[in-house]
Design a protein around this motif. Structure first.
Motif, mmCIF file in Angstrom:
data_model
loop_
_atom_site.group_PDB
_atom_site.id
_atom_site.type_symbol
_atom_site.label_atom_id
_atom_site.label_comp_id
_atom_site.label_asym_id
_atom_site.label_seq_id
_atom_site.Cartn_x
_atom_site.Cartn_y
_atom_site.Cartn_z
ATOM 1 N N GLY A 16 3.858 -1.616 8.326
ATOM 2 C CA GLY A 16 4.010 -0.338 7.640
ATOM 3 C C GLY A 16 2.971 -0.161 6.306
ATOM 4 O O GLY A 16 2.934 0.792 5.748
ATOM 5 N N ALA A 17 2.195 -1.196 6.253
ATOM 6 C CA ALA A 17 1.407 -1.190 4.925
ATOM 7 C C ALA A 17 0.206 0.007 5.153
ATOM 8 O O ALA A 17 -0.350 -0.045 6.288
ATOM 9 C CB ALA A 17 0.570 -2.539 4.669
ATOM 10 N N LEU A 18 0.105 0.483 4.111
ATOM 11 C CA LEU A 18 -1.176 1.415 4.039
ATOM 12 C C LEU A 18 -2.380 1.079 3.253
ATOM 13 O O LEU A 18 -2.487 0.987 2.145
ATOM 14 C CB LEU A 18 -0.809 2.842 3.455
ATOM 15 N N TRP A 19 -3.231 0.520 4.223
ATOM 16 C CA TRP A 19 -4.395 -0.268 3.751
ATOM 17 C C TRP A 19 -5.527 0.811 3.378
ATOM 18 O O TRP A 19 -5.746 2.023 3.811
ATOM 19 C CB TRP A 19 -5.045 -0.963 4.715
ATOM 20 N N ALA A 35 -3.473 -2.910 -0.261
ATOM 21 C CA ALA A 35 -2.210 -2.247 0.304
ATOM 22 C C ALA A 35 -0.992 -2.784 -0.655
ATOM 23 O O ALA A 35 -1.133 -3.770 -1.329
ATOM 24 C CB ALA A 35 -1.884 -2.672 1.592
ATOM 25 N N VAL A 36 -0.238 -1.868 -1.066
ATOM 26 C CA VAL A 36 1.126 -2.212 -1.547
ATOM 27 C C VAL A 36 1.995 -2.244 -0.689
ATOM 28 O O VAL A 36 2.156 -1.289 0.130
ATOM 29 C CB VAL A 36 1.504 -1.100 -2.632
ATOM 30 N N ARG A 41 4.918 -6.138 -3.565
ATOM 31 C CA ARG A 41 3.654 -6.977 -3.936
ATOM 32 C C ARG A 41 2.394 -6.215 -3.312
ATOM 33 O O ARG A 41 2.550 -5.500 -2.513
ATOM 34 C CB ARG A 41 3.816 -8.230 -3.270
ATOM 35 N N HIS A 42 1.219 -6.669 -3.906
ATOM 36 C CA HIS A 42 -0.088 -6.286 -3.531
ATOM 37 C C HIS A 42 -0.767 -7.023 -2.479
ATOM 38 O O HIS A 42 -0.643 -8.465 -2.854
ATOM 39 C CB HIS A 42 -0.923 -5.912 -4.808
ATOM 40 N N PHE A 57 -0.072 -10.796 -4.004
ATOM 41 C CA PHE A 57 0.064 -10.874 -5.533
ATOM 42 C C PHE A 57 1.166 -9.855 -6.015
ATOM 43 O O PHE A 57 1.407 -9.025 -5.621
ATOM 44 C CB PHE A 57 -1.132 -10.198 -6.305
ATOM 45 N N GLY A 58 1.913 -10.738 -6.939
ATOM 46 C CA GLY A 58 2.822 -9.850 -7.728
ATOM 47 C C GLY A 58 2.376 -8.797 -8.383
ATOM 48 O O GLY A 58 1.259 -8.772 -8.836
#
Length: 74
Positions: A16-19, A35-36, A41-42, A57-58
């Motif tokens: 479901g990530a939107l890149w 993506a978030v 997380r990123h 990454f946090g």
């Protein structure tokens, strides 16, 4: 030594990530995507080789990275 996540765990993490492709993309697809994730997380991955997965990454790590890029310290 830490265990590497399984491919099923990785797939679920990015589901479901939107890149979004970098606006600094080169002609030869030499760019990254961001993506978030649902977890907050990123994630960053290489557009040319998405199968390699992504670095995550946090929020604080991501903010520090973006700040450093913007102020030219990296």
């Amino acid at each position: 030594m830490t265990e590497q996540p399984t491919s099923q765990v990785m797939e679920a993490m990015f589901e479901g990530a939107l890149w979004h492709k970098s606006t600094y993309s080169g002609i030869n697809n030499g760019c990254i995507e961001h993506a978030v994730l649902a977890s907050g997380r990123h994630a960053v991955r290489d557009t040319k080789d998405r199968a390699l997965g992504a670095h995550t990454f946090g929020r604080d790590q991501w903010r520090a990275f973006v700040t450093a890029v913007c102020d030219g310290s990296i």
